[in-house]
Design an enzyme around this catalytic site. Structure first.
Site, PDB file in Angstrom:
ATOM      1  CE  LYS A   1      -3.666  -2.446   0.337  1.00 48.55           C
ATOM      2  NZ  LYS A   1      -4.470  -2.566  -0.750  1.00 48.55           N
TER       3      LYS A   1
ATOM      4  CB  SER B   1     -10.510  -2.910   2.220  1.00 51.40           C
ATOM      5  OG  SER B   1      -9.137  -1.869   1.931  1.00 51.40           O
TER       6      SER B   1
ATOM      7  CG  HIS C   1      -7.097  -0.359  -3.869  1.00 45.37           C
ATOM      8  ND1 HIS C   1      -8.065  -0.014  -2.781  1.00 45.37           N
ATOM      9  CD2 HIS C   1      -6.511  -1.424  -3.371  1.00 45.37           C
ATOM     10  CE1 HIS C   1      -8.000  -1.012  -1.985  1.00 45.37           C
ATOM     11  NE2 HIS C   1      -6.961  -2.048  -2.057  1.00 45.37           N
TER      12      HIS C   1
ATOM     13  CB  CYS D   1     -15.586  -4.955  -1.965  1.00 46.97           C
ATOM     14  SG  CYS D   1     -16.359  -3.812  -1.009  1.00 46.97           S
TER      15      CYS D   1
HETATM   16  C1  OXD Z   1      -5.596  -4.703   1.312  1.00 53.05           C
HETATM   17  C2  OXD Z   1      -6.692  -3.807   1.700  1.00 53.05           C
HETATM   18  O1  OXD Z   1      -5.419  -5.370   2.273  1.00 53.05           O
HETATM   19  O2  OXD Z   1      -6.940  -2.871   0.901  1.00 53.05           O
HETATM   20  O3  OXD Z   1      -5.652  -4.987   0.333  1.00 53.05           O
HETATM   21  O4  OXD Z   1      -6.877  -3.231   2.733  1.00 53.05           O
HETATM   22 MN    MN Z   2      -6.472  -3.780  -1.234  1.00 51.56          MN
END
Ligand code: OXD
Ligand code: MN
Length: 594
Positions: free
Chosen positions: A206, A248, A226, A250
């Site tokens: 991230k 996240s 993302h 979904c």
């Molecule tokens: C992940 C998130 O861990 O988006 O991918 O939180």
């Molecule tokens: Mn993610």
């Protein structure tokens, strides 16, 4: 390992700051990794699992106070506060460097400093980028080795270049009061202290691949999103690629690895996975948008993963995988989590390492769960039975469609196509979903999450929208078509109406057909929705009326939605592009005229 002056200089600074007892370069060799695994088992940092059932797999437990990303402690430290925008926490970079260097100073004493050279994307790809992470955690080294490409080759590729991202991780005391996840986009630098949870410490993911890379993409004319990337193969063997952004948890990993319903499989339809979380996209020589998955593994949510929900993800975790905060089944030294199967283990330790009592398990009470709701698997992408041939190639795949989505019980229809790139950017900018367990904080609250980038955009979101619009202008008629999906419409009792999972293939087929000009649609106030007969319901226990109900655009619900988007847009002030204001006004008029 390298003569790169910028690298050596920074590492010297880090050594002086952190004061490690020893320094180890991670060369990426199996021999070195095996030694580290053995050491982690010896110290209890990792538990070796059943070698026959789960070869090369380990379990790790984090501290109970350190189980998710911490958005309230995540900072974008741009020189100018305005550049972090209204959706990020900001701190002056000099002030923040001072604060976190004071926290990290001397904390590697008695410990080893591991230096991990890593590539986001296939080594040498024109879309890939390089980072160096220093850490005092073997768990981080071993996870980074799965999630990215690490080792000597990365340094060879970097050569003397200064285009690399600095990453400092210091576990410190894992003190939540002094936990900071900080990004310095203008310095290509990430610093994470007092955490040992994946999303906060695997700095390639991230922190780099989204927060820093989104900023780089803005400056350099590309996109870091993302998004999962999948290839949909039709019976003629043609493959069309789609990128999709969901907040996240979904079901991104599930969609990325979808298995089509049997009748479509028999016809020759198949999904290939390129990525499940992040997409880096650049305009290729032919003017189309090309995407790579910068990661090398999956950091997936374990609970709910089973042979039905995601057979391919489960298969991916059967070897060389690190599990974090799942339950340990003591009978056969394997792992378990809620939703894996119906056989609650009789003799297990929960994610905290305490004896677990299946008799006390209460679905409604997460404190009785054996695995943490945000427990994870870190699995090599190459384990995935449906990994795309393109995954390891650096050129990227041409994207035909971009899909946005979220959990909306009543609002968005099952699927609709935006009317243009600009309209699609508007749809993405207004995305919303219910919060889940992936981030710390309240669960089940609806929040706006533009392009699913709310926690991940490394600069002002108004500028980010403008960048999207700019990319659309560059792409012109080669731009991917933009869609929105919602698998989560519920009936009056709160039950999901659409079956989801593999059946989402029925919707993907319509999307790809639209891109190819092969499917019809009905224009509505919000965009183009499918003619109900164009969503194939073969073998599905669903009638036309039910399908129509989830394709419906409700005037009252959407009037409320427009008002909420107006409110949401106020945050961006002058930075909100005029094109998006116009889009909102058009939507408002369209809804009024319904
Ligand atoms: C992940 C998130 O861990 O988006 O991918 O939180
Ligand atoms: Mn993610």
């Amino acid at each position: 390992m390298t003569t790169n002056k910028s690298v050596l200089k920074w590492l010297e600074e880090m050594k002086n700051l952190l004061n490690p007892d020893s320094v180890v370069w991670i060369d990426g060799s199996e021999e070195q990794l095996e030694k580290l695994r053995a050491e982690a088992v010896k110290t209890g940092e990792m538990i070796k699992l059943n070698e026959e059932k789960l070869p090369g797999c380990y379990l790790h437990r984090t501290k109970p106070n350190d189980v998710a990303r911490v958005e309230d402690r995540t900072f974008i430290c741009s020189k100018n506060k305005e550049n972090a925008g209204p959706t990020n926490n900001w701190c002056d970079p000099q002030e923040m460097y001072k604060k976190i260097y004071n926290i990290a100073r001397g904390t590697y004493k008695g410990r080893t400093m591991y230096i991990i050279p890593y590539s986001m994307g296939p080594i040498g790809s024109k879309i890939a980028k390089i980072g160096i992470e220093v850490t005092d955690s073997i768990y981080v080294v071993l996870n980074m080795n799965i999630m990215t490409r690490v080792g000597t080759k990365v340094l060879e590729t970097l050569g003397d270049s200064e285009d690399w991202v600095k990453g400092l991780h210091a576990k410190c005391d894992v003190d939540p009061e002094n936990r900071y996840i900080c990004h310095f986009p203008e310095d290509n630098t990430i610093i994470s202290v007092n955490s040992a949870y994946g999303g906060n410490v695997l700095l390639g993911k991230k922190c780099f691949a989204l927060r820093i890379a989104s900023y780089q993409g803005w400056k350099e004319g590309w996109m870091a999103e993302h998004m999962l990337i999948l290839g949909l193969q039709n019976p003629k063997g043609e493959i069309r690629y789609v990128a999709a952004a969901f907040p996240s948890a979904c079901g991104k990993t599930n969609l990325a690895m979808l298995i089509p319903p049997e009748y479509l499989r028999k016809k020759g339809y198949k999904i290939w996975t390129v990525g499940d979380d992040i997409s880096w996209m650049k305009i290729g020589p032919d003017g189309r948008l090309y995407a790579i998955n910068p990661e090398n593994g999956f950091f997936g949510v374990a609970p709910g993963t089973n042979a039905h929900s995601n057979f391919n993800a489960l298969e991916s975790t059967k070897k060389n995988t690190i599990f974090t905060n799942v339950a340990l089944d003591l009978d056969d030294n394997t792992v378990w989590w809620e939703g894996l199967n119906k056989d609650l283990p009789e003799n297990a330790l929960d994610w905290k390492g305490n004896k677990w009592d299946p008799a006390k398990f209460d679905k409604a009470d997460k404190t009785t769960y054996a695995a943490h709701p945000n427990s994870r698997f870190t699995a090599p992408a190459k384990n995935c039975p449906c990994i795309s041939d393109e995954f390891d190639k650096g050129e990227g795949v041409p994207i035909s469609a971009i899909i946005f989505g979220g959990r909306r019980a009543k609002c968005a229809p099952l699927v609709y196509q935006s009317k243009s790139w600009e309209n699609g950017v508007f749809v993405g900018s207004a995305m919303a979903s219910e919060t889940t367990a992936a981030a710390a904080g309240a669960v089940g609250v609806v929040r706006r999450d533009p392009m699913a980038m709310l926690p991940f955009c490394g600069y002002h979101m108004g500028d980010y929208f403008a960048h999207w619009l700019e990319m659309g202008k560059k792409l012109g008629d080669k731009a991917p078509k933009i869609f929105n999906v919602n698998w989560f419409r519920t009936d009056d009792e709160g039950n999901f109406i659409w079956p989801g999972y593999g059946d989402n293939m029925r919707v993907l087929n319509w999307i790809v057909d639209r891109c190819e000009g092969k499917a019809d649609a009905t224009e509505t106030a919000i965009g183009y929705i499918p003619k109900p007969e164009d969503i194939d319901l073969t073998d599905l226990d669903m009638d036309m009326d039910t399908l129509k109900s989830i394709l419906k655009v409700d005037k009252n619900v959407w009037s409320k939605e427009v008002a909420e988007i107006e409110e949401h847009y106020k945050k961006f002030g002058d930075k909100l592009p005029n094109e998006l204001k116009n889009q909102l006004n058009t939507l408002k008029t369209n809804i009024e005229n319904m």
